[in-house]
Design an enzyme around this catalytic site. Structure first.
Site, short mmCIF file in Angstrom:
data_model
loop_
_atom_site.label_atom_id
_atom_site.label_comp_id
_atom_site.label_asym_id
_atom_site.label_seq_id
_atom_site.Cartn_x
_atom_site.Cartn_y
_atom_site.Cartn_z
N ASN A 14 0.75 -1.15 -0.10
CA ASN A 14 -0.18 0.08 -0.10
C ASN A 14 0.86 1.20 0.15
O ASN A 14 1.51 1.62 1.03
CB ASN A 14 -0.90 0.01 1.19
CG ASN A 14 -1.58 1.11 1.40
OD1 ASN A 14 -1.94 2.02 0.30
ND2 ASN A 14 -2.52 1.40 2.47
N TRP A 15 1.14 1.91 -1.17
CA TRP A 15 1.86 3.15 -1.31
C TRP A 15 1.23 4.46 -0.82
O TRP A 15 1.88 5.34 -0.61
CB TRP A 15 2.04 3.23 -2.85
CG TRP A 15 3.08 2.09 -3.49
CD1 TRP A 15 3.41 1.14 -2.89
CD2 TRP A 15 3.39 1.72 -4.67
NE1 TRP A 15 4.19 0.34 -3.51
CE2 TRP A 15 4.30 0.74 -4.92
CE3 TRP A 15 3.17 2.85 -5.95
CZ2 TRP A 15 4.76 0.60 -6.07
CZ3 TRP A 15 3.50 2.08 -7.30
CH2 TRP A 15 4.42 1.30 -7.22
N LYS A 16 0.03 4.33 -0.21
CA LYS A 16 -0.79 5.35 0.39
C LYS A 16 -0.62 6.61 -0.37
O LYS A 16 -0.72 6.77 -1.79
CB LYS A 16 -0.17 5.84 1.76
CG LYS A 16 -0.50 4.26 2.69
CD LYS A 16 0.01 4.41 4.16
CE LYS A 16 -0.22 3.17 4.56
NZ LYS A 16 0.12 3.35 6.17
N HIS B 34 -9.46 0.46 5.13
CA HIS B 34 -8.10 0.81 5.69
C HIS B 34 -8.26 1.69 6.77
O HIS B 34 -8.99 2.66 7.22
CB HIS B 34 -7.28 1.24 4.53
CG HIS B 34 -5.87 1.25 4.88
ND1 HIS B 34 -5.28 2.42 5.88
CD2 HIS B 34 -4.81 0.72 4.96
CE1 HIS B 34 -4.11 2.27 6.17
NE2 HIS B 34 -3.87 1.11 5.56
N GLU C 281 -6.73 4.26 8.09
CA GLU C 281 -6.61 5.57 7.64
C GLU C 281 -7.77 6.32 7.21
O GLU C 281 -8.14 7.39 7.19
CB GLU C 281 -5.33 5.76 6.88
CG GLU C 281 -4.05 5.69 7.71
CD GLU C 281 -2.78 5.21 6.69
OE1 GLU C 281 -1.64 5.06 7.13
OE2 GLU C 281 -3.12 5.26 5.44
N GLU D 89 -5.38 -4.97 11.06
CA GLU D 89 -4.54 -3.85 11.30
C GLU D 89 -4.67 -3.43 12.63
O GLU D 89 -5.82 -2.54 12.98
CB GLU D 89 -4.80 -2.87 10.30
CG GLU D 89 -4.76 -3.14 8.84
CD GLU D 89 -5.01 -1.84 8.32
OE1 GLU D 89 -4.26 -1.26 7.45
OE2 GLU D 89 -6.19 -1.20 8.02
N GLY E 61 3.13 2.51 13.47
CA GLY E 61 3.76 3.79 13.74
C GLY E 61 3.77 4.30 14.89
O GLY E 61 3.92 5.70 15.37
N SER F 158 2.85 -2.80 10.87
CA SER F 158 4.48 -2.53 10.93
C SER F 158 5.10 -3.75 10.51
O SER F 158 6.02 -4.19 11.31
CB SER F 158 4.84 -1.74 12.07
OG SER F 158 3.98 -0.63 12.19
N GLY G 42 2.87 -1.20 4.40
CA GLY G 42 2.57 0.21 4.25
C GLY G 42 4.05 0.84 3.80
O GLY G 42 4.61 0.79 2.79
N GLY G 43 4.99 1.16 4.99
CA GLY G 43 6.24 2.05 4.83
C GLY G 43 7.14 1.24 4.09
O GLY G 43 7.78 1.65 3.30
#
Length: 260
Positions: A11-13, A99, A101, A171, A177, A217, A238-239
């Site tokens: 997921n490049w967000k 998601h 977010e 999630e 984070g 994470s 994610g990151g």
């Protein structure tokens, strides 16, 4: 993992320039040989403006492309939204729904997310439904109740015949984070509860066929221990998905659990 093939989603967000997105995609394709892709599914979720470009780059590679979200409406006067048919037109085969977010950051309700699931599946998209609890919910002992409520409400009206197009991503918002890490045992415990609840909603055999990914994470140094859990079928990353070598190492970790 039974006979479920692992899946790693990237997921490049809201990151990357168009050039960076193309470069990252090319680096991933260079590292994802046929042997890896035969044992592990890989799906990328780029920002909406880059979907067409990344779809063109991945065509025929075995890497699939998905939307980061989808509208609950088929079409109409919904400024800023993207319909399932539009995602299909630019080469997507799947979409994320719920998601953290969006669910927690933008306040999307279970009823809205359920509508998105139904619209996406009706159009022919696979759906990765994301569920997860906040730190306050975890500390108050509500984790399982919250997650299973999200699962049950998100799947209202989804027939047993559509479960083959469903993936669940757990999630734990408190482990994304925040500096607090979920252990492999934490992941397995919730995944096991999710699978058991799917068995109650549908049947045990069907529940055993649904992939449940972990999305808290995941990094190269913890991926294999998490993926080794019997009810963890890969990860929504994610990151680490923005660094080609990190993402490739995570894919290799998933493959290692198949080979072990």
């Amino acid at each position: 993992m039974a006979n479920r093939q692992p899946l790693i989603g990237g997921n490049w967000k809201m990151n990357l320039t168009p050039a960076d997105a193309r470069g990252l995609c090319s680096a991933l394709l260079d590292g994802l040989d046929a042997g890896l892709l035969a044992k592990c599914g890989v799906s990328l979720f780029p920002p909406f403006p880059y979907l067409s470009q990344i779809s063109d780059l991945t065509a025929g590679s075995g890497v699939s492309i998905g939307g980061q979200d989808v509208s609950a409406h088929e079409n109409g006067a919904y400024t800023g939204q993207t319909s399932a048919s539009m995602l299909l037109e630019v080469g997507c085969t799947s979409t994320l729904v719920g998601h953290s977010e969006r669910r927690h950051g933008l306040g999307e309700s279970d009823s809205v997310l359920n509508a998105k699931v139904l619209v996406a599946m009706k159009a022919g998209l696979d759906v990765m439904l994301c569920v997860g609890e906040t730190l306050d919910e975890r500390e108050s002992g509500q984790s399982e109740a919250i997650v299973l409520q999200q699962l049950q409400e998100g799947l209202q009206g989804v027939s047993i015949n559509d479960l083959g197009r469903l993936t669940i991503a757990y999630e734990p918002v408190w482990a994304i984070g925040t500096g607090r890490n979920a252990t492999p045992g934490d992941a397995q415990s919730m995944h096991q509860s999710i699978r058991a609840d799917l068995g109650k909603q549908y049947d045990v055999g069907s529940a055993n066929g649904v992939r449940i990914l972990y999305g808290g994470s995941v990094k190269p140094d913890n991926a294999e221990a998490i993926f080794a859990q019997p009810d963890v079928d890969g990860g929504l990353i994610g990151g680490a998905s923005l660094q080609s070598e990190d993402f490739l190492d995570i894919v290799r970790a998933a493959v290692a659990t198949v080979d072990s």
